[in-house]
Design an enzyme around this catalytic site. Structure first.
Site, PDB file in Angstrom:
ATOM      1  N   CYS A 122       0.974  -1.189   0.263  1.00  0.00           N
ATOM      2  CA  CYS A 122       0.042  -0.033   0.116  1.00  0.00           C
ATOM      3  C   CYS A 122       0.836   1.677  -0.099  1.00  0.00           C
ATOM      4  O   CYS A 122       0.540   1.888  -0.642  1.00  0.00           O
ATOM      5  CB  CYS A 122      -1.029   0.294   1.165  1.00  0.00           C
ATOM      6  SG  CYS A 122      -2.357  -1.293   1.158  1.00  0.00           S
TER       7      CYS A 122
ATOM      8  N   LYS B 276       3.257   2.132  -3.105  1.00  0.00           N
ATOM      9  CA  LYS B 276       2.121   2.467  -4.693  1.00  0.00           C
ATOM     10  C   LYS B 276       1.444   3.820  -4.174  1.00  0.00           C
ATOM     11  O   LYS B 276       1.342   4.197  -5.252  1.00  0.00           O
ATOM     12  CB  LYS B 276       1.764   1.046  -4.435  1.00  0.00           C
ATOM     13  CG  LYS B 276       0.199   1.444  -4.570  1.00  0.00           C
ATOM     14  CD  LYS B 276      -0.835  -0.383  -4.919  1.00  0.00           C
ATOM     15  CE  LYS B 276      -2.250  -0.497  -4.278  1.00  0.00           C
ATOM     16  NZ  LYS B 276      -3.158   0.089  -3.814  1.00  0.00           N
TER      17      LYS B 276
END
Ligand code: NAD
Length: 433
Positions: A262, A265
Site C-alpha cells: 500500500c 504504491k
C-alpha cells in the site's frame, strides 16, 4: 444482505469472511481459477491471524461461497464490492486501473434490481465516476449507485481490523446508496465512527491517510539517522514526541523504510495525482525519494560489516514486509536482499511465513533456511529485516556458536543492544549507537 466481492486477495478474502460472519450471504469471486479451487477445497490462500477458523465456520454454514463466475456472484447481489488490485503502473507509477475497469465492465450485465457497487480498492479520485460510466455504457437500464468504501485494514491484523475498525468512511452521492451501506454496518453502530462524505472526498481520504502515515515513518527514520550522529536515542525521542497528543505515539518506530502493497504504491499514485492536477505535493515526493534511498543505504550498512571478509556469507531473518503476514510485495527486506545480491555475497534467509512468496521472487539466487539458526550457521553477519516477535526470543549464545563472525545488523531493533554486545556481538541497530 446478499454480497458479491470481486477480487479474493488480501482485502477481498478477509472482508468476505467478516461479512459472512456478520450474517450476510457472501459470494467471493476471483478470476484466478487455482485460488478459487483452493478456497473451495478449504485451503486459505493468504496467511492472516484468526482468519482460518472464521473461514471454515462460514463455509460450513453456507454463508460464504467462492466462484470464478461473475454471473453467479453478481446477479442476486444487493451489494457488489470491488476489491481487485490497483498496482502501480510500471512507468508512470500512477494506479493502474485495468483490473478495476475490467471488473466494472464484466459485472455490468449481471446487475439485477437495485444494486450498490462499492469500490473498496484504493482508486484515484474520480474513479467512482469512471466505474459508473462503464457500467452505464454496458447496461444502460441498470438500477445502481457507485459508492467509495475505502479499506483501512492492516495486513496481519485484517480480522481484528474488520471487526474493530477505527472508522468506516463512505463516499456516497445518493441517500439510497448511503442507507444500504449504513444497513451493512449496522452491527458496528455505536462502536465505530462512520463518516459519510462526497464520493471524491472518500477517494481522497484513503490516499491522504496513507501518504500521511508514510511521511510519518519517513520522518522518524530521518530522526533516527540524526540520533545516530548526535548521540541521542530515537526511542527516547519518539517517546517524548508521542506524549504530545497532537503528534500521537503510533508510527514512530524507526526501521529500514516503509513497504508493503500500500504505502509505496499509494504515495506514488498520490504524487502522480498531484502532478496531473498541477499541485505541489512536495512532502510526499520527498518521502518517496528518501524511502527508496533508505533501502540502498540499509544494504550498505550490512555490507560494510563484511567488507574485509572474502566470500562473505549473510544471514537474513525476515523477508515479509512486516510481521504477521506472508506478503512480500514492496517488502523492504526483499529490496535490501536484492541490493545485497548485486554485491555477489551468499545469502541464507529465513522467514516464518513468507518463504514461498520469497522463492517466487528470488528463485535460486539465495539459499532458504528452515529456521533462524540454520540461516545464521556459518554467516559473517546476521541482518534482521522483519519484526517477527520470535526473532527476539532466539538464544543469542546459540546464534553466536553457529555464526562464523559475530556481526548483527538489526534493522528492526528487535534485540537488546546491551545483551547482544555483552555476548560478544558487534551489534548495530537503528537510531542509537
Ligand atoms: P490482491 O492482489 O491480493 O487481490 C486482488 C485479487 O483480485 C486477485 O486475487 C486477482 O486475481 C483478483 N482480480 C483481479 N481482477 C479481477 C476480475 N476482473 N475479476 C475477478 N477477480 C479479479 O490485492 P489486495 O492486496 O487485496 O488489494 C486490493 C485493493 O485493496 C488494492 O486497491 C489495494 O490498494 C487496496 N488495499 C489493500 C490493502 C492491503 O493491506 N492489502 C489495504 C487497504 C486497501
Amino acid at each position: 444482505m446478499k454480497v458479491a466481492i470481486i477480487g479474493t486477495g488480501y482485502v477481498g478474502l478477509p472482508t468476505g469472511v467478516g461479512l459472512a460472519e456478520l450474517g450476510n450471504d457472501v459470494t467471493c469471486i476471483d478470476r484466478e481459477v487455482s485460488k478459487i479451487e483452493a478456497l473451495r477445497a478449504g485451503r486459505l490462500t493468504i496467511f492472516e491471524d484468526g482468519l482460518e477458523d472464521l473461514f471454515k465456520k462460514n463455509v460450513a454454514s453456507g454463508k460464504l461461497k467462492f466462484t470464478t463466475s461473475m454471473k453467479e456472484g453478481v446477479e442476486t447481489a444487493d451489494l457488489v464490492i470491488i476489491a481487485v488490485g490497483t498496482p502501480p503502473h510500471p512507468v508512470t507509477k500512477e494506479a493502474d486501473m485495468k483490473y478495476i475497469h475490467a471488473a466494472a465492465t464484466e459485472l455490468a450485465e449481471y446487475l439485477h434490481g437495485y444494486t450498490v457497487v462499492a469500490n473498496k480498492s484504493t482508486v484515484p479520485v474520480g474513479t467512482g465516476d469512471v466505474v459508473e460510466g462503464l457500467i452505464r455504457k454496458k447496461n444502460p437500464t441498470a438500477d445502481f449507485d457507485v459508492v467509495s468504501l475505502p479499506e483501512f485494514l492492516r495486513e496481519g491484523f485484517a480480522v481484528h481490523d474488520f471487526f474493530s475498525p477505527d472508522r468506516v468512511v463512505v463516499g456516497a452521492n445518493t441517500k439510497r446508496a448511503a442507507d444500504l451501506i449504513r444497513e451493512l454496518y449496522k452491527p458496528f453502530e455505536g462502536k465505530t465512527k462512520m463518516l459519510f462524505v462526497k464520493r471524491r472526498s472518500s477517494e481522497t481520504i484513503k490516499y491522504a491517510s496513507n501518504a500521511f502515515l508514510a511521511i510519518k515513518i519517513h520522518y522518524i527514520n530521518e530522526m533516527a539517522n540524526f540520533c545516530e550522529k548526535a548521540g541521542a536515542d530515537v526511542y527516547e525521542v519518539a517517546q517524548g514526541m508521542g506524549l504530545d497528543s497532537r503528534i500521537g505515539n503510533k508510527f514512530l518506530n524507526p526501521g529500514p523504510g516503509y513497504g508493503g502493497s500500500c504505502f509505496p504504491k499509494d504515495t506514488n499514485a498520490m504524487a502522480y495525482m498531484g502532478r496531473t492536477n498541477g499541485v505541489n505535493l512536495s512532502l510526499i515526493e520527498a518521502a518517496i525519494k528518501g524511502n527508496d534511498a533508505r533501502k540502498v543505504e540499509m544494504a550498505g550498512r550490512i555490507l560494510e560489516t563484511v567488507k574485509n571478509i572474502p566470500d562473505a556469507k549473510i544471514a537474513v531473518w525476515g523477508l515479509a514486509f512486516k510481521n504477521g503476514t506472508d506478503d512480500c510485495r514492496e517488502s523492504p527486506a526483499v529490496q535490501i536482499v536484492a541490493e545485497l545480491i548485486k554485491n555477489n555475497v551468499k545469502i541464507k534467509a529465513f522467514d516464518p511465513k513468507a518463504m514461498e512468496n520469497a522463492r517466487k521472487i528470488f528463485g535460486d539466487k539465495i539459499y532458504y533456511a528452515g529456521n533462524t539458526l540454520e540461516a545464521a550457521k556459518g554467516a559473517d553477519v546476521l541482518a534482521i529485516l522483519t519484526e517477527w516477535h520470535d526473532f527476539a526470543k532466539v538464544d543469542l549464545d546459540e546464534v553466536k556458536k553457529v555464526m562464523h563472525t559475530p556481526n548483527i545488523v538489526d534493522l528492526r531493533n528487535m534485540l537488546n543492544p546491551d545483551e547482544a554486545r555483552e555476548k560478544g556481538f558487534n551489534y548495530q541497530c537503528i537510531g542509537s549507537i
